[in-house]
Design a protein around this motif. Structure first.
Motif, mmCIF file in Angstrom:
data_model
loop_
_atom_site.group_PDB
_atom_site.id
_atom_site.type_symbol
_atom_site.label_atom_id
_atom_site.label_comp_id
_atom_site.label_asym_id
_atom_site.label_seq_id
_atom_site.Cartn_x
_atom_site.Cartn_y
_atom_site.Cartn_z
ATOM 1 N N LYS A 86 -18.623 -4.871 71.265
ATOM 2 C CA LYS A 86 -19.204 -6.140 70.845
ATOM 3 C C LYS A 86 -18.209 -6.912 69.999
ATOM 4 C CE LYS A 86 -24.071 -4.778 70.911
ATOM 5 N NZ LYS A 86 -25.320 -4.633 70.110
ATOM 6 N N THR A 122 -17.138 -0.531 76.682
ATOM 7 C CA THR A 122 -17.995 -1.611 76.208
ATOM 8 C C THR A 122 -17.870 -1.765 74.694
ATOM 9 O OG1 THR A 122 -19.598 -1.250 77.989
ATOM 10 C CG2 THR A 122 -20.367 -2.444 76.045
ATOM 11 N N THR A 157 -17.736 -5.761 78.494
ATOM 12 C CA THR A 157 -17.510 -4.508 79.206
ATOM 13 C C THR A 157 -16.249 -4.630 80.036
ATOM 14 O OG1 THR A 157 -19.863 -3.973 79.294
ATOM 15 C CG2 THR A 157 -18.424 -2.887 80.893
ATOM 16 N N ALA A 159 -17.551 1.928 70.461
ATOM 17 C CA ALA A 159 -18.011 0.540 70.515
ATOM 18 C C ALA A 159 -17.532 -0.150 69.261
ATOM 19 C CB ALA A 159 -19.544 0.484 70.584
ATOM 20 N N GLU A 174 -21.415 -8.943 73.799
ATOM 21 C CA GLU A 174 -20.990 -7.660 74.345
ATOM 22 C C GLU A 174 -20.026 -7.877 75.508
ATOM 23 O OE1 GLU A 174 -23.613 -3.950 74.627
ATOM 24 O OE2 GLU A 174 -23.604 -4.692 76.689
#
Length: 445
Positions: free
Chosen positions: A326, A324, A333, A422, A331
């Protein structure tokens, strides 16, 4: 062709100097070498320009000859250029791109029998300067839709002949690239395949410099160390099961001629070029690998997408858990075994500069300029012109946790990311949008 890999320690980034292009030749422009004069007719005004062949020096050996396909933008002195697919240039949306390639293959310098070219075109007598100027003018009529004429009557005759006779041809293949440019997976497995695409007859492969110490090898699909390969050959990273989480990059090099019609772009907003001739030249491409013992195992790559006016970020997850991240406030996944491409929208002529960061000091930087259209501000062309103002960069960053011989004329692709990070990418800053100019469409048969 030699293949080398730089191995990084656990959590560290692949070196910042990993090339960001799609592979092929990298060269420095040296200015106009064979040229005549032309006149652009625009908004009731006539603007004199120099029109002809540029020369570039290839890194590690070789010489290229190119024509401009970006008439309203200047050449930046000593700008570095990278061989680029048409999809990353204004040719991506140009229905006449294939006609430009026809002109290149059927005119100077590929056709260096000037007497024969003069007879075909009805030009009477052609000098090298006339041939170069006439060819450039014909190309501009298709690349920029420009209302432009050669000053020399012989060059103008050649330009008219080439424009009328041109037929669409397919985009030429890259001199050398690796697909995909980024792979990932778990330690103890073969990571790949990375497929070699080249017009070189055969290649040689050299294992990583520290292969004996790290145990990481470049192998074929059977796991045998690779000592030679050819077009279509597949390479794999063989990562020992006990290797710490980390990344590696392999760079592939060859000596070959770059196909006529390949585009060349610069990240310094220097005018886009198209290849007219190539000596035997050094070309290269880079692919990266990222691995982890368990969890998500993403690989990231980036490339310009002129059809969507932006830069594509492609994420592939070869791990056993979702990945996942951003991107511009959204966002995303990616399931285990899946992939996704997200486009960062940019304005024309906008510079971008962003860094993808992860834990333990991981960082990979991507930078360039989105140059997808031929409109520009008023500039003075010539061997080297005064540059238009450069746009402000779009800065993106983030942190996270758990990429024929010359005619005788006399003259980090990818970003591997440690599992589970992330990524936050936020585009800031603005790009200058240059005044669009009304352009004359060439007459087609």
């Amino acid at each position: 062709m030699a293949v080398t890999a730089a191995i990084s320690g656990a959590g560290a980034a692949v070196a910042d100097d990993v090339p960001q292009g799609q592979g092929g030749a990298t060269a420095t422009i040296g200015g106009l070498k064979t040229y005549g004069q032309a006149v652009i007719h625009d908004h009731g005004q006539d603007e004199p320009v120099s029109a002809g062949l540029f020369e570039m020096s290839v890194e590690n050996g070789g010489t290229l000859q190119t024509y401009c396909i970006d008439i309203h933008n200047p050449t930046q002195r000593d700008a570095k250029y990278q061989e680029t697919p048409w999809s990353g240039t204004s040719l991506s949306g140009n229905a006449n791109a294939g006609r430009i390639r026809w002109i290149l293959q059927n005119s100077y310098p590929q056709v260096n029998d000037l007497a024969a070219l003069a007879r075909k075109s009805g030009a009477g007598t052609l000098t090298e300067k006339d041939a170069a100027a006439g060819t450039q003018v014909a190309i501009w009529r298709y690349s920029d839709g420009a209302d432009v004429d050669a000053v020399s009557p012989a060059a103008e005759k050649l330009a008219d002949y080439l424009q009328k006779s041109a037929r669409p041809l397919a985009e030429p293949r890259a001199s050398l690239n690796l697909e995909p440019s980024a792979v990932s997976g778990h330690a103890g497995k073969l990571l790949g395949p990375v497929t070699v695409h080249t017009n070189a007859g055969s290649v040689s492969v050299t294992p990583p410099i520290d292969a004996a110490a790290s145990g990481i090898k470049i192998v074929d699909k059977a796991g045998k160390p690779v000592t030679s390969a050819s077009d279509g050959g597949q390479l794999f990273f063989d990562v020992p099961e006990d290797a710490p989480d980390g990344a590696a990059a392999l760079t592939v090099q060859a000596s070959t001629t770059v196909p006529v019609g390949r585009a060349f772009v610069s990240d310094t907003r220097s005018q886009t070029q198209i290849l007219a001739g190539s000596s035997e030249s050094t070309v290269s491409a880079t692919a990266t690998a990222n691995w982890a013992k368990r969890g998500a195992a993403p690989a990231l790559s980036a490339r310009k997408n002129c059809d969507k006016s932006g830069v594509d970020i492609t994420a592939v997850n070869k791990g056993d858990e979702p990945f996942t991240f951003k991107l511009m406030g959204l966002e995303h996944t990616i399931a285990a075994g899946a992939s996704q491409t997200v486009t960062i929208p940019l304005q024309e002529d906008q510079a971008y500069d962003f860094t993808i960061k992860g834990p333990n000091g991981f960082a990979q930087r991507f930078k360039g300029v989105l140059d997808c259209r031929t409109e520009g501000g008023t500039v003075t062309m010539g061997g080297v012109a005064q540059p238009s103002p450069l746009p402000s960069p779009a800065s993106v960053g983030g942190t996270g946790s758990a990429g024929t011989d010359l005619a005788d004329t006399g003259s980090s692709n990818a970003t591997p990311v440690i599992a589970g990070i992330a990524i936050a990418l936020v585009v800031i800053g603005g790009g200058a949008v240059f005044l669009a100019r009304k352009k004359k469409s060439p007459t087609e048969d």
